[in-house]
Design a protein around this motif. Structure first.
Motif, PDB file in Angstrom:
ATOM      1  N   GLU A 147      -9.743  67.325  92.560  1.00  0.00           N
ATOM      2  CA  GLU A 147     -10.150  67.687  93.916  1.00  0.00           C
ATOM      3  C   GLU A 147     -10.705  66.477  94.658  1.00  0.00           C
ATOM      4  OE1 GLU A 147      -9.876  70.329  95.780  1.00  0.00           O
ATOM      5  OE2 GLU A 147      -8.864  71.536  94.271  1.00  0.00           O
ATOM      6  N   ALA A 148     -11.419  65.612  93.921  1.00  0.00           N
ATOM      7  CA  ALA A 148     -12.030  64.436  94.544  1.00  0.00           C
ATOM      8  C   ALA A 148     -10.985  63.458  95.061  1.00  0.00           C
ATOM      9  CB  ALA A 148     -12.953  63.742  93.549  1.00  0.00           C
ATOM     10  N   LYS A 149      -9.801  63.503  94.484  1.00  0.00           N
ATOM     11  CA  LYS A 149      -8.735  62.598  94.913  1.00  0.00           C
ATOM     12  C   LYS A 149      -8.046  63.095  96.181  1.00  0.00           C
ATOM     13  CE  LYS A 149      -7.804  61.062  90.176  1.00  0.00           C
ATOM     14  NZ  LYS A 149      -6.825  61.065  89.063  1.00  0.00           N
ATOM     15  N   LYS A 150      -8.301  64.345  96.539  1.00  0.00           N
ATOM     16  CA  LYS A 150      -7.669  64.919  97.720  1.00  0.00           C
ATOM     17  C   LYS A 150      -8.518  64.667  98.962  1.00  0.00           C
ATOM     18  CE  LYS A 150      -5.599  68.866  95.249  1.00  0.00           C
ATOM     19  NZ  LYS A 150      -5.581  70.350  95.179  1.00  0.00           N
ATOM     20  N   ILE A 198      -8.413  56.662  92.239  1.00  0.00           N
ATOM     21  CA  ILE A 198      -9.764  56.726  91.675  1.00  0.00           C
ATOM     22  C   ILE A 198     -10.507  57.895  92.332  1.00  0.00           C
ATOM     23  CG2 ILE A 198     -11.971  55.519  91.436  1.00  0.00           C
ATOM     24  CD1 ILE A 198     -10.400  52.887  91.665  1.00  0.00           C
ATOM     25  N   PRO A 199     -11.085  58.797  91.537  1.00  0.00           N
ATOM     26  CA  PRO A 199     -11.882  59.887  92.128  1.00  0.00           C
ATOM     27  C   PRO A 199     -12.998  59.319  93.001  1.00  0.00           C
ATOM     28  CG  PRO A 199     -11.507  60.287  89.799  1.00  0.00           C
ATOM     29  CD  PRO A 199     -11.033  58.885  90.065  1.00  0.00           C
ATOM     30  N   TYR A 200     -13.208  59.935  94.129  1.00  0.00           N
ATOM     31  CA  TYR A 200     -14.130  59.396  95.131  1.00  0.00           C
ATOM     32  C   TYR A 200     -15.102  60.499  95.549  1.00  0.00           C
ATOM     33  CZ  TYR A 200     -15.489  57.286  99.664  1.00  0.00           C
ATOM     34  OH  TYR A 200     -16.174  56.764 100.735  1.00  0.00           O
ATOM     35  N   PHE A 201     -16.392  60.286  95.333  1.00  0.00           N
ATOM     36  CA  PHE A 201     -17.410  61.276  95.673  1.00  0.00           C
ATOM     37  C   PHE A 201     -18.391  60.660  96.670  1.00  0.00           C
ATOM     38  CE2 PHE A 201     -15.992  62.030  91.345  1.00  0.00           C
ATOM     39  CZ  PHE A 201     -15.710  63.387  91.339  1.00  0.00           C
TER      40      PHE A 201
END
Length: 659
Positions: free
Chosen positions: A153-156, A117-120
């Protein structure tokens, strides 16, 4: 709050948190004093909010004290330094309000990563700041959150970059570059706690991925804290000239000690082989390279100029990096950088620069890009464990007088109007044109500034200032500049200081002798400014450089040692292995261990030959490799010895023994 405070309260910290705390306490009848290190309180508030808070502070009878550094909290008082004097602030309670801290969100982040899950992280969840920061970050994210690249990029995991020297010109540009890259890097800076440094770093404080650790890079525990969790360590910080010239021992202790601390801290991590170290060296390591030996490259003899303790410190530090055994390291030898450090024009170092000597310059912005780029995933594995010269390219190759003319041109002046060649050193500064600086750009792709446009823009800016009659009237003319140079020349290290005080060790270093200085002509007598040959020349490194590195063997090491006047005492080596130390002996019989990489690619040799004195002429007589950078400038008879004020290798040993 949890405590019911009353009486006299000292609040440490005059930012938003401190002032709101002070207001809260004052409303409850407390007599409040706020201590702030910066020259203003509420520095982190917006202008409108600041007006409101300021009114409330004075209405409530709160006493804000600025420019004070708290040094101690004692029973019944807080001790601080203001204007250089220790001051006591009596109190019943002290409240530390120097910032806010976000909650640890590692569990949530881990869960998101696990489920792809993308995380910001935005707003105060990233870093406690103002509402406007959170609103802006939410707005920017809303515009791009559907972008697949942004989600990827957010998953990295973000990389953490720790850098020293973040308040210097190169460091500031590096920070700007890293923070501009879509939040892909967490940037951690170590800086000495001072008002000046706080002002320099103020523009970055609102970034959620920016962190400052206040401390001293000579302190191992502080360095260990900074290195912990870092993916990259950019060791940019150092004591540099002209400040370094005034404190030789302090320079050696700071520059060598910080490097040793970083190496030790990396090795102490659970994943030392995953951490990449970029050490910033200097062109000063190779010292004076006036014509006809003004072309150079990495692997040329290391020879810092006489009396240059900054150069000495960087040679020793680079040697430790080469021999550290770390899996990932690189030495970036920085050259002269534009814009030039403010204040250098007021120091005796101006007399140490021969008019016709050369420098291949770099711009600060491209230096910052280079340092940021080496933190990217696309950097090739073959980049590491080498030394490189950093510059902005062929168009930035100037003779010293040419570059001075660029800076004087907007004032309607030229070199001959301001300087007397009879007062300028013949040699013993540093600088060269590089035959190999393109190698670094081939790896890091940092050269992007158009030279002609840069110079034109610089001139236009000065000309715009000069168009203002009031500013133009304040600018010095040639006569005033010459008078100022005369004053500077009487400072320690200056031309007049050398001769009036019979400082023969300085006269020898910069002129060879009084007789050679007396032979220098004035411009009126025919002294000629010239640009040295554009034809690239190469020094002999004492082995077959056409052979692939993988084919170098013990025979090559024996040949290289012989060309340096010594021997390779090791009987064998694994072919192509440049990173396992071998045993060597120099022409004076000193035995030492060093990797072939240090000798061949770094240009280093025996650490004992000039441990306590500069005896370059003596070394040149027995070391053909070294003679290439001494004899063409100084001749065969210039074999004087000059005692060092302090030995860099003694300092190194002392620091190692105590580390």
């Amino acid at each position: 709050g949890k405590e019911n405070l009353s009486g006299n309260i000292v609040v440490i910290g005059g930012g938003m948190v401190g002032m709101e705390t002070a207001e809260y306490l004052a409303e409850r009848g407390c007599k409040v004093t706020v201590l702030e290190m910066l020259p203003e309180f509420c520095a982190d508030l917006g202008s409108t909010r600041k007006i409101s808070v300021t009114e409330n502070i004075y209405k409530a009878g709160i006493n804000p004290v600025t420019n004070v550094m708290v040094t101690e909290v004692k029973e019944g008082s807080v001790i601080g330094k203001k204007d250089g004097k220790e001051t006591t602030y009596p109190c019943d309670y002290a409240v530390v309000a120097i910032g806010t801290r976000s909650k640890n969100g590692e569990n949530l982040k881990t869960a998101c990563r696990k489920n792809n899950i993308p995380y910001f992280v935005i707003g105060d969840a990233a870093k406690g700041r103002r509402a406007i920061n959170a609103t802006r970050e939410a707005f920017d994210l809303a515009l791009s959150i559907d972008d697949e690249t942004v989600q990827a990029e957010a998953k990295k995991e973000k990389k953490t970059v720790f850098l020293t020297g973040g308040t210097g010109t190169m460091g500031v540009e590096t920070i700007k570059q890293l923070l501009s890259r879509s939040g892909r890097f967490n940037v951690r800076v170590l800086a000495r706690r001072s008002q000046k440094n706080k002002e320099v770093l103020k523009e970055f404080m609102s970034y959620p991925n920016f962190e400052v650790i206040w401390g001293d890079m000579k302190d191992y525990d502080t360095i260990y804290r900074c290195v912990t969790g870092a993916d990259y360590v950019l060791h940019i910080g150092a004591m540099v000239s002209p400040a370094a010239d005034k404190d030789p021992e302090g320079t050696l202790r700071t520059n060598i000690g910080s490097t040793l601390n970083i190496i030790k801290a990396i090795k102490a991590q659970p994943n030392p082989d995953a951490i990449k170290l970029a050490y910033v060296g200097t062109v000063a390591e190779t010292g004076s390279r006036t014509a006809p030996i003004h072309w150079g490259r990495c692997g040329d003899p290391v020879k810092p100029s006489i009396h240059d303790y900054y150069g000495l410190s960087k040679v020793v530090s680079e040697r430790e990096v080469f021999e550290s055994g770390l899996k990932y390291w690189v030495s970036i030898r920085q050259t002269g950088m534009h814009p030039i450090k403010e204040g250098a024009e007021n120091e005796p170092i101006i007399f140490h620069q021969p008019p016709n000597d050369v420098m291949e310059w770099s711009t600060a912005i491209e230096s910052g890009i280079a340092m940021a780029n080496l933190c990217e995933d696309w950097v090739d594995e073959s980049f590491w464990r080498k030394a490189y010269n950093l510059s902005s390219g062929a168009k930035w190759r100037y003779a010293n007088w040419e570059f001075t003319n660029i800076n004087l041109a907007p004032l309607g002046l030229k070199y001959e109007d301001v300087y007397d060649p009879r007062e300028m050193a013949i040699f013993n500064f540093h600088g060269q044109w590089f035959t190999d600086s393109k190698l670094l750009d081939d790896y890091l792709h940092f050269r992007c500034v158009d030279h002609d446009a840069y110079i034109a823009g610089m001139n236009e800016e000065v000309e715009a200032y000069m168009a203002n009659p009031m500013i133009a009237a304040m600018m010095p003319n040639a006569e005033q500049m010459r008078a100022k140079n005369a004053q500077i020349g009487h400072k320690e290290g200056g031309f007049h200081w050398m001769f009036e005080n019979n400082k023969e060790d300085y006269i020898k270093a910069f002129f060879g002798s009084r007789e050679r200085q007396a032979q220098i002509k004035s411009f009126e007598e025919g002294y000629k400014l010239y640009r040295p040959s554009e034809k690239e020349t190469y020094l002999d490194h004492g082995y077959d450089e056409s052979k692939p590195t993988s084919e170098l063997d013990i025979n090559d090491m024996e040949g290289a040692a012989k060309f340096r006047g010594g021997e390779c005492l090791s009987e064998s080596m694994k072919k192509g292995d440049l990173f396992t130390p071998l045993k060597w002996r120099c022409a004076f019989g000193h035995e030492f261990k060093a990797t072939p990489n240090l000798i061949l690619n770094g240009g280093h040799w025996c650490p004992e030959c000039n441990r306590y004195e500069w005896n370059y002429g003596e070394i040149a007589k027995v070391n053909p490799f070294f003679a290439q950078v001494w004899t063409p400038i100084n001749g065969n008879t210039c074999d004087y010895k000059i005692k060092k004020k302090v030995s860099e290798f003694d300092i190194l040993k002392e620091i190692k023994d105590n580390l």
